[in-house]
Design a protein around this motif. Structure first.
Motif, mmCIF file in Angstrom:
data_model
loop_
_atom_site.group_PDB
_atom_site.id
_atom_site.type_symbol
_atom_site.label_atom_id
_atom_site.label_comp_id
_atom_site.label_asym_id
_atom_site.label_seq_id
_atom_site.Cartn_x
_atom_site.Cartn_y
_atom_site.Cartn_z
ATOM 1 N N GLN A 16 34.093 115.301 -47.216
ATOM 2 C CA GLN A 16 34.629 116.302 -46.289
ATOM 3 C C GLN A 16 35.599 117.233 -46.991
ATOM 4 O O GLN A 16 35.589 118.447 -46.755
ATOM 5 C CB GLN A 16 35.293 115.632 -45.083
ATOM 6 N N GLU A 18 35.520 118.025 -50.150
ATOM 7 C CA GLU A 18 34.701 118.895 -51.001
ATOM 8 C C GLU A 18 34.055 120.005 -50.178
ATOM 9 O O GLU A 18 34.049 121.177 -50.583
ATOM 10 C CB GLU A 18 33.632 118.059 -51.702
ATOM 11 N N LYS A 19 33.537 119.660 -49.011
ATOM 12 C CA LYS A 19 32.924 120.663 -48.137
ATOM 13 C C LYS A 19 33.967 121.675 -47.661
ATOM 14 O O LYS A 19 33.717 122.889 -47.681
ATOM 15 C CB LYS A 19 32.278 119.963 -46.935
ATOM 16 N N ASP A 20 35.145 121.200 -47.255
ATOM 17 C CA ASP A 20 36.209 122.109 -46.820
ATOM 18 C C ASP A 20 36.617 123.063 -47.938
ATOM 19 O O ASP A 20 36.805 124.256 -47.710
ATOM 20 C CB ASP A 20 37.433 121.317 -46.344
ATOM 21 N N LYS A 53 24.484 123.416 -51.145
ATOM 22 C CA LYS A 53 25.503 122.392 -51.430
ATOM 23 C C LYS A 53 26.067 121.829 -50.121
ATOM 24 O O LYS A 53 26.266 120.610 -50.001
ATOM 25 C CB LYS A 53 26.625 122.988 -52.293
ATOM 26 N N VAL A 54 26.323 122.680 -49.124
ATOM 27 C CA VAL A 54 26.822 122.213 -47.826
ATOM 28 C C VAL A 54 25.787 121.298 -47.174
ATOM 29 O O VAL A 54 26.125 120.242 -46.641
ATOM 30 C CB VAL A 54 27.194 123.399 -46.903
ATOM 31 N N ILE A 57 25.882 117.905 -48.933
ATOM 32 C CA ILE A 57 27.054 117.127 -48.516
ATOM 33 C C ILE A 57 26.836 116.570 -47.114
ATOM 34 O O ILE A 57 27.090 115.391 -46.856
ATOM 35 C CB ILE A 57 28.332 117.995 -48.585
ATOM 36 N N ASP A 58 26.343 117.403 -46.197
ATOM 37 C CA ASP A 58 26.090 116.945 -44.831
ATOM 38 C C ASP A 58 25.054 115.820 -44.802
ATOM 39 O O ASP A 58 25.189 114.854 -44.044
ATOM 40 C CB ASP A 58 25.636 118.109 -43.943
#
Length: 168
Positions: A16, A18-20, A53-54, A57-58
């Motif tokens: 999370q 990394e995504k943020d 990439k998002v 991650i999801d």
């Protein structure tokens, strides 16, 4: 990959974060402003790469959360003989009971009502009486608090020692 419940939650937090970070950086570089007549290179930004990439991650987070939920539904606490899922529900129920008992245990057996000061005589003095054993409510409160602590310790031990695997 192999995880404990505790390490899976830490890994989820890392994903999370990394995504943020990725989405904050996207906000900064996905647009730019130029004054009329200026020439400048736009900041480096690859829309497709960020979306990919998002999504990656999801997907990882979804797989870990699913495995974690399955782990919670299948793993039995050795001392209590209930699953982690049931234990989490029990913790919520015990916390509600503890709050109610705290309220009951905090009362006085007899409490004077009203704001009578220095002998004012505007009617009879009224008292509120507990219609239960306050000492028993306090003992029950302590017992529930101890049960919550024991259950939390058992959960902590299982969450830090039992391992499950995930294909990422």
């Amino acid at each position: 990959m192999e995880f404990t419940s505790a390490s899976a939650n830490k890994y989820l937090r890392r994903l999370q974060d990394e995504k943020d970070r990725l989405l904050r950086a996207e906000q900064e570089v996905s647009t730019y402003v130029l004054a009329e007549g200026e020439a400048a290179e736009p900041p480096a930004y690859d829309y497709g790469a960020v979306r990919e990439k998002v999504a990656q991650i999801d997907g990882q987070a979804r797989a870990i959360r699913h495995a974690l939920h399955r782990f919670n539904m299948q793993t039995v606490l050795p001392e209590r003989g209930i699953t982690i899922d049931e234990a989490l529900i029990l913790l919520a129920q015990l916390s509600g009971r503890k709050d109610r008992l705290n309220s009951l245990a905090s009362r006085q057996p007899q409490e004077r009502l009203g704001n009578r000061y220095f002998g004012s005589s505007n009617g009879p003095i009224e008292y509120r009486y507990a219609n239960y054993d306050v000492a028993q409510a306090e003992a029950d409160y302590r017992a529930v608090a101890d049960e919550i602590a024991a259950l939390q310790l058992e959960l902590d031990l299982v969450n830090q020692t039992e391992v499950f695997s995930i294909e990422l």
